[in-house]
Design an enzyme around this catalytic site. Structure first.
Site, PDB file in Angstrom:
ATOM      1  N   GLY A 173       1.522   3.743   4.156  1.00  0.00           N
ATOM      2  CA  GLY A 173       2.485   2.946   3.392  1.00  0.00           C
ATOM      3  C   GLY A 173       3.503   3.810   2.669  1.00  0.00           C
ATOM      4  N   ARG A 191     -20.297  12.749  14.121  1.00  0.00           N
ATOM      5  CA  ARG A 191     -20.754  12.034  12.930  1.00  0.00           C
ATOM      6  C   ARG A 191     -21.738  10.915  13.244  1.00  0.00           C
ATOM      7  NH1 ARG A 191     -14.979  11.584   9.604  1.00  0.00           N
ATOM      8  NH2 ARG A 191     -14.883  13.784   9.102  1.00  0.00           N
ATOM      9  N   HIS A 249     -20.561   8.270   7.648  1.00  0.00           N
ATOM     10  CA  HIS A 249     -20.438   9.726   7.558  1.00  0.00           C
ATOM     11  C   HIS A 249     -21.788  10.331   7.208  1.00  0.00           C
ATOM     12  CE1 HIS A 249     -18.897  13.639   6.626  1.00  0.00           C
ATOM     13  NE2 HIS A 249     -17.679  13.274   6.961  1.00  0.00           N
ATOM     14  N   GLY A 271       0.828  -1.210   0.000  1.00  0.00           N
ATOM     15  CA  GLY A 271       0.000   0.000   0.000  1.00  0.00           C
ATOM     16  C   GLY A 271       0.858   1.253   0.000  1.00  0.00           C
ATOM     17  N   SER A 296     -17.976  17.515   2.472  1.00  0.00           N
ATOM     18  CA  SER A 296     -17.183  17.766   3.680  1.00  0.00           C
ATOM     19  C   SER A 296     -18.024  18.077   4.920  1.00  0.00           C
ATOM     20  CB  SER A 296     -16.235  18.931   3.428  1.00  0.00           C
ATOM     21  OG  SER A 296     -15.621  19.317   4.626  1.00  0.00           O
ATOM     22  N   GLY A 324      -0.591   4.572   0.460  1.00  0.00           N
ATOM     23  CA  GLY A 324      -1.307   5.744   0.962  1.00  0.00           C
ATOM     24  C   GLY A 324      -0.432   6.504   1.945  1.00  0.00           C
ATOM     25  N   LEU A 325      -1.062   7.258   2.826  1.00  0.00           N
ATOM     26  CA  LEU A 325      -0.268   8.060   3.758  1.00  0.00           C
ATOM     27  C   LEU A 325       0.587   7.172   4.649  1.00  0.00           C
ATOM     28  CD1 LEU A 325      -2.777  10.852   4.743  1.00  0.00           C
ATOM     29  CD2 LEU A 325      -0.796  10.993   3.260  1.00  0.00           C
ATOM     30  N   GLU A 376      -5.061   2.959   8.428  1.00  0.00           N
ATOM     31  CA  GLU A 376      -6.426   2.465   8.597  1.00  0.00           C
ATOM     32  C   GLU A 376      -6.455   0.939   8.685  1.00  0.00           C
ATOM     33  OE1 GLU A 376      -9.199   3.824   5.585  1.00  0.00           O
ATOM     34  OE2 GLU A 376     -10.900   2.867   6.553  1.00  0.00           O
TER      35      GLU A 376
END
Lengths: 228, 649, 262
Positions: B48, B340, B269, B43, B287, B45-46, B435
């Site tokens: 990995g 949320r 969400h 991965g 958002s 993403g942020l 995550e």
């Protein structure tokens, strides 16, 4: 051997295009102003023609212009060939011109060739009867005029309607080529930003219109004079 | 039932000293030895991306895998709002402690204190790092960084780059990764999907991956494997996750012995664009910031609802007195800015009562009329212009004139692979970050905290803690990929793929996935009950059988084949969904994103049970069609003492 | 709201792999809601094609089974989608990616032609899928700031003018989809390269190695076979993030200044 960036790099090659182009824009501008003089005073115009005869600085200038033109053309062809290759072998079956993209910007090579063709005719009409004659050491051109009597030569050339048409087509191509080329030369040499981009485009349009307008004005004035 | 496998390795000592004491205690690897050690990161993403870049910088040999055509496309890129940090640049009395406290409270006291404190502690370094990488955060005229507020906090601590913070942070990590690739210490494998983790002698030894372009099954060995493959929200079919986001990498680890924690904790969400029909494949998030000025309502009268649905009336035709601003009615103190989970449940309650305002009956209004009257269109446009434009592009409705329609959607999974304080799973040498792990958000994640966790794990936690494990491996030779463990793993994968192609049934992968999504949404969604969860377990098992009997996978393995990719992922979702239902069934309380209808106050609020459920539920795989075994990691709160969340007064 | 379902004819490029020759196949798709996105419409068609594929065939009728297309986030930010629709990158409508294109932009009975990006540097690897690793390689050549993790100064230690940060962000919005290259008649990647160079050049952190970066990235771009920019501006017209060619001017400036210093 490491090639200089004006050969090896795409940005460098575009810089050569923009420099040689800038040089031609300046030449055209000078030429246009000079032509307008012919309307005002034939004598004044001929004085300029004489100054640009077979003098060392005029010859040097001519050579530099020729060099610029050749460089501009060679690079233009080279870049276009490279760009065709970069496009790949398979082409889009359907392709739309996005709005906001000037037709001229996509057809600069074609326009360039039209301009070149016009230039060839122009050289036959004028340069071969003026500076060339002097260089050959003659004092009279094929029309029996003095090579320094540019005004008479203009008057002679533009009595023929087809020459007027050919020149107007040539000027139209030049206008299209320059309206894109002029702001483009600033862009390619990095002299542009968010604020100045629209301004440069506006300046290019105004400048080009003025230059081409002056060219066109002269031949139209002389054609009308010939009719009267 | 605590087991010896679940050793959290949280260091002793006061909370604020734990991380520094731990860093001092763990071993490091010398540069000469780092060169000899291989690490696989799954991965980009942020988590990995940051981990692979940082490990590469340190000098390890890193192989990084992603399923997209470029590491830059990981779904972290879609995060909009911002990233939290305890910088206290706004002088509003923020601190590491306050960020820690807000996060643990926001997670409804179901996260590990020491991990959350460490997260808050390193948050400030993340902002420094990103600025140094050239992330163009929003700035004030004085040239210093700007902050905005987000839900669940009373201070302004959210750093942002327009509505594209995730993108900018990811491009920062991706740039760092590119730098390491250029340096030669990281090798990138795009369009490669990990299909199995190879475990030998209780240690992770590498992975089996499928080259998504050629279909080749390839083996990769390493001294440690890091899973950073994100969440499993797509088990619901419709979610705000990217189409290719999946839980398969994490699930393979679970199957190989890594335990899975809190699978039922899913974040729904509240402000997403509603489903428009059965042709939809993806939900779009609007958002959270919109709730600052937007008011949420449905009509009071059923005849108005009907008139809106059949087009006889528009929302703007409904008079003020006939509108039910239900969040303001139920939660006067917080109004439209409740967390949320609360906002989502309230919307569902109204729609279940029949007041949903679109054709499907699953939408409520988010109205800016009052705000436009109060502040003027220009102010609203300056604040939310890009979101309004996005809404109009998708729905063809102008939100300046008519209210937006919104509905809750699956967004994030707090659950994930169980990890200890070192982020190591119950398999030695196998790590999980971002995550993909369960660690920091408890039962509910606060806005702008996912980016913080991914980068914290990747830049500042894992590169330290993995060294402690690898320091024991400096004598180990390169992992040979011709061992029986690799043979076995590859054989299993090949058989599984061949089996899928051989079924030649009548249903497409997407059709079966939609069925799973329906079960999950109805029975394991926003409101769960004992009955619904029990039903889900039965239904999912049934659907799983149906899948293995009736799926049709076209083409063959040895080619670019998106259907076999999806089929393999769905096979895992069909097991993961059941695990989520089992976990939800076990947790007889309501907390955060997990709401059990049996456990609510008379006013319909969530009722947590700290006496019985203040633990992490950790599941151990026992084989296909075998019930997994539950282990418990008891949560002890030394500093942040659990209290009921109250949003009414 | 009008909700008439649409029937459409689709001409889709099919190609088995990078080595095979491709061609168009014509399909029809019925009952498409105008509210669906174009990609969802393709999902519907693919689902239909899978069903057709699952049935036994009496005779071979050419390209069967679903076609491949790249897509992921479906909210306009990942840059994965790469379809050339009816002669335009990402289709009609401005400042959107393919996933944000909705069927209400088309009419019932329309024929829609869908092709992959076409550029020498982006080979087609299957149907509508192209390989864009060239972009990664350009960025690996210098699209970063040389800092290690940790050991950096406090985030507020260097003030940055708001306008500079904003302009940097304008450029940083690039999603790397490749629409600029796909739409450029020269196959030039200048908008992509300039977006990164310009974004970093505007910030003090990136300024330090600006000259080095511009030279390295342009050299890599040239090496990978992208064309020469001729300022047609087609790229900025099709860019889903509306990135301006003013950034190309900055790249030219950075590059030329760096070369003249050498």
């Amino acid at each position: 051997m490491k090639l200089p960036f004006i050969v090896s790099s795409s940005v460098g090659r575009k810089f050569v295009m923009s420099l040689s182009g800038a040089f031609l824009v300046l030449f055209f501008s000078f030429h246009a102003v000079m032509n307008v003089v012919a309307i005002i005073s034939a004598d004044a115009y001929n004085w300029i023609c004489a100054a640009l005869g077979a003098n060392w600085y005029a010859i040097l200038g001519t050579l530099v212009i020729v060099g610029g033109v050749v460089l501009h053309i060679l690079y233009g062809i080279w870049l276009t060939l490279q760009n065709r290759k970069a496009r790949g072998t398979e082409r889009y079956a359907v392709s739309k011109n996005p709005p906001g993209v000037a037709w001229s910007s996509r057809n600069m090579l074609v326009l360039g060739f039209v301009v070149l063709g016009g230039l060839a005719i122009h050289l036959v009409h004028f340069w071969s009867k003026m500076q060339l004659v002097e260089l050959m050491g003659a004092h009279e051109n094929s029309l029996g005029l003095s090579p320094q009597d540019g005004a008479a030569l203009i008057a002679h050339t533009f009595t023929a309607w087809y020459n007027v048409v050919i020149y107007l087509v040539w000027f139209a191509a030049l206008w299209l080529h320059l309206t894109h080329g002029m702001w483009s030369m600033f862009q390619s040499s990095g002299i542009s930003n968010q604020t100045w981009l629209p301004r440069l485009k506006c300046i290019s349009n105004v400048w080009t219109t003025a230059v081409v307008g002056m060219f066109a004005l002269v031949i139209i004035v002389f054609f009308i004079k010939s009719l009267i | 039932m605590a087991t010896d496998k679940l050793v959290s390795k949280v260091p002793a000592g006061p909370l604020e000293n734990k991380w520094s004491a731990h860093k001092a205690a763990i071993k490091v690897v010398s540069p000469a030895n780092k060169r000899k050690l291989d690490i696989i990161v799954i991965g980009t993403g942020l988590g990995g991306g940051a981990a692979a870049a940082s490990l590469g910088e340190l000098g390890y040999n890193v192989k990084v895998f992603c399923i997209s055509d470029s590491p830059r496309r990981a779904h972290s890129i879609a995060a909009q709002g911002g990233i939290n940090a305890a910088k206290n640049y706004q002088n509003d009395n923020d601190s590491v402690y306050r960020l820690f406290y807000d996060t643990i409270k926001g997670g409804d006291y179901r996260a590990r204190e020491a991990n959350v404190y460490r997260l808050a502690e390193v948050s400030n370094s993340i902002i420094d790092q990103c600025v140094a990488q050239g992330v163009p955060f929003a700035r004030e005229y004085g040239g210093l960084l700007d902050n905005r507020s987000f839900g669940g906090a009373q201070v302004s601590r959210t750093f942002y780059a327009r509505g594209q913070t995730g993108q900018q942070l990811l491009l920062g990590a991706y740039a760092a990764l590119n730098r390491a690739v250029a340096k030669g210490s990281v090798k990138s494998y795009p369009r490669h999907e990990m299909l199995d983790v190879v475990v030998d002698g209780g240690e992770a030894r590498g992975i089996i991956a499928r080259n998504l372009v050629t279909g080749e099954i390839e083996r990769f060995g390493a001294h440690a494997v890091v899973i950073a493959s994100g969440g499993y929200g797509n088990v619901f079919f419709l979610s705000t996750n990217a189409m290719n986001s999946n839980g398969s990498a994490a699930f393979q680890c679970y199957r190989k012995g890594a335990m899975f924690a809190n699978p039922c904790f899913t974040q729904i969400h509240p402000t997403c664009i509603p489903v428009h029909g059965d042709q939809q494949s993806k939900l779009t998030l609007m958002s959270e910031s919109l709730r600052n000025d937007g008011r949420i309502w449905v009509p009071k009268k059923m005849e108005d609802v009907k008139a809106i649905r059949n087009g006889a009336k528009k929302a703007s035709d409904i008079e003020e007195k006939d509108r039910d601003y239900y969040l303001e009615r139920r939660y006067p103190a917080f109004g439209n800015l409740v967390p949320r989970d609360v906002a989502s449940r309230a919307a569902k309650e109204r729609c279940d009562a029949g007041f949903g305002v679109n054709e499907t009956g699953l939408a409520v209004f988010l109205d800016f009329k009052t705000a436009i009257e109060r502040l003027g269109v220009d102010v609203i446009r300056a604040r939310y212009g890009n979101l309004f434009q996005m809404y109009e592009k998708i729905t063809d409705v102008d939100p300046y004139k008519e209210p937006m329609m919104i509905y809750p959607a699956v967004h994030y999974t707090m659950g994930g692979i169980w990890v200890d304080y070192n982020l190591e799973t119950t398999i030695s040498g196998l790590y999980a970050i971002g995550e993909a792990n369960f660690s920091d958000h408890g039962a509910n994640r606060l806005g702008a905290s996912a980016l913080m966790q991914g980068l914290a794990d990747g830049y500042f936690v894992l590169p330290y803690t993995i060294g402690d494990y690898l320091s024991k491996k400096i004598q180990a030779p390169k992992v040979a990929t011709d061992s029986p463990a690799f043979d076995e793993a590859e054989k299993e994968i090949r058989e599984k793929i061949a089996k899928l192609f051989a079924i030649k049934g009548k249903q497409t992968v997407d059709e079966l996935h939609k069925k799973l999504g329906n079960i999950m949404w109805e029975d394991v969604g926003m409101a769960r009950s004992k009955e619904s969860l029990e039903r889900a377990i039965v239904e999912i098992a049934k659907l799983r059988k149906e899948f293995w009997k009736d799926v049709y996978v076209p083409g063959e393995n040895g080619e670019f084949n998106q259907e076999i990719e999806k089929a393999l992922r769905l096979a895992d979702f069909l097991e993961l969904g059941e695990l989520m239902a089992r976990d939800g069934l076990n947790r007889n309380e309501s907390c955060g994103g997990h709401f059990r209808v049996e456990y609510q106050t008379p006013e319909g609020e969530a009722m947590r049970d700290d006496d019985k459920f203040a633990y992490v539920s950790v599941w151990e795989y026992k084989g296909a069609d075998e019930a997994p075994v539950l282990h418990k990691e008891v949560l002890e709160f030394e500093v942040a003492h659990p209290a009921q969340r109250n949003y009414k007064d | 709201m009008e909700n008439k379902l649409m029937n459409l004819t689709l001409k889709i490029w099919r190609q088995k792999d990078a080595k095979s020759k491709g061609g168009f196949e014509t399909y029809t798709v019925e009952g498409v809601s105008p509210d669906t996105s174009l990609l969802e419409m393709l999902d519907i068609l693919n689902n239909k094609l899978i069903h057709e594929d699952s049935e036994p065939v009496a005779f071979d009728k050419g390209c069967r089974g679903p076609f491949a297309f790249d897509h992921d986030c479906r909210e306009g930010i990942c840059g994965m989608c790469s379809l050339f629709i009816n002669g335009e990158a990402h289709g009609p409508d401005s400042e959107i990616t393919t996933c944000q294109l909705h069927m209400r932009k088309f009419k019932d009975g329309d024929t829609i032609t869908i092709e992959p990006w076409r550029s020498a540097a982006f080979p087609v690897i299957r149907d509508l899928v192209v390989e864009r690793q060239a972009f990664d390689k350009i960025l690996q050549a210098g699209g970063f700031v040389n800092v290690n993790t940790g050991g950096v100064p406090d985030a507020n230690s260097i003030p940055i003018a708001r306008d500079d940060a904003e302009e940097s962000m304008d450029a940083a919005a690039c999603i790397g989809c490749g629409a600029c290259v796909a739409t450029c008649k020269n196959g030039s990647a200048m908008l992509f390269v300039s977006a990164r160079v310009s974004s970093l050049a505007l910030l003090p952190q990136g300024r330090v190695e600006g000259a080095r970066r511009a030279k390295a990235m342009v050299a890599k771009m040239d090496e990978l076979g992208f064309g020469n920019c001729t300022n047609t501006q087609a790229c900025q017209m099709e860019c889903p993030k509306g990135i301006s060619i003013a950034h190309i001017a900055r790249l030219n400036r950075e590059f030329l200044a760096a070369k003249f210093k050498d």
